[in-house]
Write a protein that holds these residues in place. Structure first.
Motif, PDB file in Angstrom:
ATOM      1  N   ASP A   1       0.815  -1.218   0.000  1.00 40.85           N
ATOM      2  CA  ASP A   1       0.000   0.000   0.000  1.00 40.85           C
ATOM      3  C   ASP A   1       0.847   1.265   0.000  1.00 40.85           C
ATOM      4  OD1 ASP A   1       1.010   0.063   2.547  1.00 40.85           O
ATOM      5  OD2 ASP A   1      -0.912   0.221   3.567  1.00 40.85           O
ATOM      6  N   THR A   2       2.095   1.148  -0.452  1.00 38.90           N
ATOM      7  CA  THR A   2       3.002   2.313  -0.446  1.00 38.90           C
ATOM      8  C   THR A   2       3.508   2.637  -1.841  1.00 38.90           C
ATOM      9  OG1 THR A   2       4.879   0.857   0.074  1.00 38.90           O
ATOM     10  CG2 THR A   2       3.735   1.907   1.932  1.00 38.90           C
ATOM     11  N   ALA A   3       2.707   2.354  -2.863  1.00 39.53           N
ATOM     12  CA  ALA A   3       3.094   2.709  -4.234  1.00 39.53           C
ATOM     13  C   ALA A   3       3.291   4.210  -4.343  1.00 39.53           C
ATOM     14  CB  ALA A   3       2.030   2.243  -5.215  1.00 39.53           C
ATOM     15  N   GLN A   4       4.264   4.608  -5.143  1.00 36.39           N
ATOM     16  CA  GLN A   4       4.539   6.031  -5.328  1.00 36.39           C
ATOM     17  C   GLN A   4       3.612   6.611  -6.390  1.00 36.39           C
ATOM     18  OE1 GLN A   4       6.776   7.900  -3.400  1.00 36.39           O
ATOM     19  NE2 GLN A   4       6.578   5.961  -2.288  1.00 36.39           N
ATOM     20  N   PRO A   5       2.972   7.741  -6.103  1.00 36.63           N
ATOM     21  CA  PRO A   5       2.051   8.331  -7.086  1.00 36.63           C
ATOM     22  C   PRO A   5       2.781   8.750  -8.357  1.00 36.63           C
ATOM     23  CG  PRO A   5       2.484   9.868  -5.288  1.00 36.63           C
ATOM     24  CD  PRO A   5       3.098   8.564  -4.888  1.00 36.63           C
ATOM     25  N   THR A   6       2.046   8.794  -9.448  1.00 39.13           N
ATOM     26  CA  THR A   6       2.614   9.150 -10.740  1.00 39.13           C
ATOM     27  C   THR A   6       1.788  10.257 -11.383  1.00 39.13           C
ATOM     28  OG1 THR A   6       3.093   8.358 -12.985  1.00 39.13           O
ATOM     29  CG2 THR A   6       1.285   7.290 -11.827  1.00 39.13           C
ATOM     30  N   LEU A   7       2.464  11.088 -12.173  1.00 37.87           N
ATOM     31  CA  LEU A   7       1.771  12.150 -12.899  1.00 37.87           C
ATOM     32  C   LEU A   7       1.119  11.640 -14.173  1.00 37.87           C
ATOM     33  CD1 LEU A   7       4.278  15.043 -12.253  1.00 37.87           C
ATOM     34  CD2 LEU A   7       1.854  15.084 -11.663  1.00 37.87           C
ATOM     35  N   ALA A   8       1.250  10.348 -14.453  1.00 39.88           N
ATOM     36  CA  ALA A   8       0.440   9.749 -15.506  1.00 39.88           C
ATOM     37  C   ALA A   8      -1.026   9.798 -15.069  1.00 39.88           C
ATOM     38  CB  ALA A   8       0.880   8.311 -15.760  1.00 39.88           C
ATOM     39  N   ALA A   9      -1.922   9.775 -16.036  1.00 41.60           N
ATOM     40  CA  ALA A   9      -3.353   9.908 -15.730  1.00 41.60           C
ATOM     41  C   ALA A   9      -4.116   8.684 -16.208  1.00 41.60           C
ATOM     42  CB  ALA A   9      -3.913  11.166 -16.381  1.00 41.60           C
ATOM     43  N   GLU A  10      -5.312   8.505 -15.676  1.00 43.37           N
ATOM     44  CA  GLU A  10      -6.167   7.357 -15.996  1.00 43.37           C
ATOM     45  C   GLU A  10      -7.621   7.763 -15.794  1.00 43.37           C
ATOM     46  OE1 GLU A  10      -7.820   4.621 -16.097  1.00 43.37           O
ATOM     47  OE2 GLU A  10      -6.514   2.996 -16.760  1.00 43.37           O
ATOM     48  N   ASP A  11      -8.448   7.576 -16.837  1.00 39.75           N
ATOM     49  CA  ASP A  11      -9.822   8.056 -16.714  1.00 39.75           C
ATOM     50  C   ASP A  11     -10.718   7.162 -15.863  1.00 39.75           C
ATOM     51  OD1 ASP A  11     -10.376   5.973 -18.460  1.00 39.75           O
ATOM     52  OD2 ASP A  11     -11.172   7.236 -20.068  1.00 39.75           O
ATOM     53  N   PHE A  12     -10.159   6.115 -15.254  1.00 40.33           N
ATOM     54  CA  PHE A  12     -10.899   5.380 -14.218  1.00 40.33           C
ATOM     55  C   PHE A  12     -11.347   6.343 -13.122  1.00 40.33           C
ATOM     56  CE2 PHE A  12     -10.725   3.108 -10.099  1.00 40.33           C
ATOM     57  CZ  PHE A  12     -11.769   2.209 -10.297  1.00 40.33           C
ATOM     58  N   ALA A  13     -10.623   7.442 -12.964  1.00 43.00           N
ATOM     59  CA  ALA A  13     -10.970   8.436 -11.944  1.00 43.00           C
ATOM     60  C   ALA A  13     -12.399   8.938 -12.094  1.00 43.00           C
ATOM     61  CB  ALA A  13      -9.999   9.615 -12.021  1.00 43.00           C
ATOM     62  N   LEU A  14     -12.943   8.926 -13.298  1.00 37.96           N
ATOM     63  CA  LEU A  14     -14.302   9.423 -13.500  1.00 37.96           C
ATOM     64  C   LEU A  14     -15.337   8.522 -12.829  1.00 37.96           C
ATOM     65  CD1 LEU A  14     -14.070  10.602 -17.206  1.00 37.96           C
ATOM     66  CD2 LEU A  14     -14.330  12.043 -15.186  1.00 37.96           C
ATOM     67  N   TYR A  15     -15.071   7.221 -12.768  1.00 34.88           N
ATOM     68  CA  TYR A  15     -16.003   6.322 -12.076  1.00 34.88           C
ATOM     69  C   TYR A  15     -15.970   6.583 -10.575  1.00 34.88           C
ATOM     70  CZ  TYR A  15     -15.633   3.947 -16.566  1.00 34.88           C
ATOM     71  OH  TYR A  15     -15.631   3.666 -17.914  1.00 34.88           O
ATOM     72  N   GLN A  16     -14.804   7.003 -10.072  1.00 35.66           N
ATOM     73  CA  GLN A  16     -14.685   7.298  -8.647  1.00 35.66           C
ATOM     74  C   GLN A  16     -15.466   8.546  -8.239  1.00 35.66           C
ATOM     75  OE1 GLN A  16     -10.329   7.407  -8.368  1.00 35.66           O
ATOM     76  NE2 GLN A  16     -10.400   5.478  -7.239  1.00 35.66           N
ATOM     77  N   GLN A  17     -15.965   9.286  -9.216  1.00 36.96           N
ATOM     78  CA  GLN A  17     -16.841  10.417  -8.909  1.00 36.96           C
ATOM     79  C   GLN A  17     -18.244   9.938  -8.531  1.00 36.96           C
ATOM     80  OE1 GLN A  17     -15.185  13.606  -9.086  1.00 36.96           O
ATOM     81  NE2 GLN A  17     -13.604  12.026  -9.281  1.00 36.96           N
TER      82      GLN A  17
END
Length: 371
Positions: free
Chosen positions: A302-318
């Motif tokens: 659970d300690t993955a480093q965040p990335t500035l790459a993007a992913e539109d899965f984020a829209l479902y999280q809305q």
């Protein structure tokens, strides 16, 4: 050979452009229909199938993406792309293969909730999720959503993520400037579109540095203007991107860029139009879901480093709490590289993870109460 491996090899051979994944969609539908599902469209090429235990139960959404990249493959795999100039260099073929296999294993099972398996087009444009959502793929009583993405640099077969922001928001801006041409010796008779563009570009670092999150990127990758050495350019354009982990920074920078572009236009007597192409928010993983995943997966990181790459899965999280998981490919070439490949031995780990997620009772985790 496991089913996911066979699906992967087939899909890897037929990479297709975002929004035009017709062969991919057709193949996935054939496989899912063979299990007994009834595939449905969610836009031009996205498809989904439902596993319904009880219509009164809540739903979870499991999502895979299907599009490829305009890259000539040089990966040395034994089942290379058959479409010249196109390659699955981001692992979307494996995402589909693992979810297809899991859907097959789960068909007919009675689960603690209903499951929607979504195979989404056009993730690389960050517009595929928006199209699927506008087509009605989001359910009213959606409890949670999940996605898996293969990821180089993480040990083979290890599942990793983090609380909160995992991947950045993504927005593309275009600035068009209209001026008035004149001879350079009489530049006072013109309105210099190029100088306006240069002024805006010079302000970008200052705008970026105004962000509270210092990992923010405000980038200009293209400036076009002029066609002669002695004519004041009457047109100019800038094209770039904004990446950030903060919703507030995203909003503030958009406002600041609009203001500074307008001020530059006023300074040089030009007209400016700023537009944003689509875009998606940052992926923000739900803490309660991650705590539960830690119980399900013995070697979970659970300690993955965040990335500035993007992913539109984020829209479902809305629409519902969600988690994106990274499945490690080990020491492979990076994503979006012509030599990228996925070790096939990690595919069963992704399949078993999907089966585990689909079979687990998430209602208590998120304090769901039946209406």
């Amino acid at each position: 050979m496991c089913n996911a491996q066979a699906y992967y090899r087939k899909l890897h051979r037929i990479p297709e452009q975002s929004g035009q994944e017709y062969l991919t969609s057709k193949y996935i539908q054939q496989v899912l229909s063979g299990f007994g599902y009834e595939p449905r469209q969610a836009g031009e090429t996205s498809i989904y199938v439902d596993l319904v235990t009880d219509p009164s139960l809540p739903w979870i959404l499991l999502r895979a993406d299907m599009d490829a990249l305009p890259i000539e493959e040089n990966s040395n795999v034994q089942f290379p792309s058959e479409h010249p100039g196109w390659m699955h260099a981001c692992g979307h073929d494996t995402h589909c293969a693992m979810l297809m296999d899991a859907a097959g294993q789960l068909y007919g099972n009675s689960l603690p909730h209903n499951v929607r398996f979504l195979f989404q087009s056009a993730e690389e444009t960050t517009q595929g999720a928006a199209e699927a959502i506008s087509s009605g793929v989001i359910l009213k009583n959606l409890l949670a959503c999940f996605a898996i993405h293969v990821w180089p640099g993480i040990p083979e077969g290890t599942l990793a993520t983090r609380y909160g922001a995992l991947m950045a928001s993504s927005d593309v801006y275009r600035i068009k400037i209209q001026g008035r041409s004149a001879h350079c010796a009489q530049s006072h008779n013109g309105a210099d579109a190029l100088q306006t563009a240069v002024c805006i570009a010079a302000k970008l670092p200052e705008i970026r540095d105004s962000a509270a999150n210092k990992n923010t990127v405000l980038f200009c990758g293209s400036i076009h203007s002029g066609n002669s050495h002695n004519i004041v350019p009457d047109e100019a354009s800038l094209w770039g991107t904004l990446r950030t982990f903060s919703a507030q920074d995203r909003e503030n920078i958009k406002t600041r860029l609009e203001t500074d572009a307008r001020e530059a236009a006023e300074k040089y007597g030009t007209q400016v139009v700023l537009t944003w192409d689509g875009g998606c928010p940052a992926i923000s993983n739900n803490a309660e879901l991650i705590l539960e995943l830690q119980k399900l997966i013995p070697d979970f990181c659970d300690t993955a480093q965040p990335t500035l790459a993007a992913e539109d899965f984020a829209l479902y999280q809305q629409y519902a709490p969600g988690v994106m998981l990274w499945l490690g490919t080990g020491d492979t070439p990076p994503l979006h590289n012509c030599a990228f490949y996925v070790p096939e031995k990690i595919l069963p780990k992704g399949v078993s993870m999907w089966v585990e997620i689909a079979s687990h009772d998430w209602k208590g985790v998120l304090h769901y109460e039946r209406a």
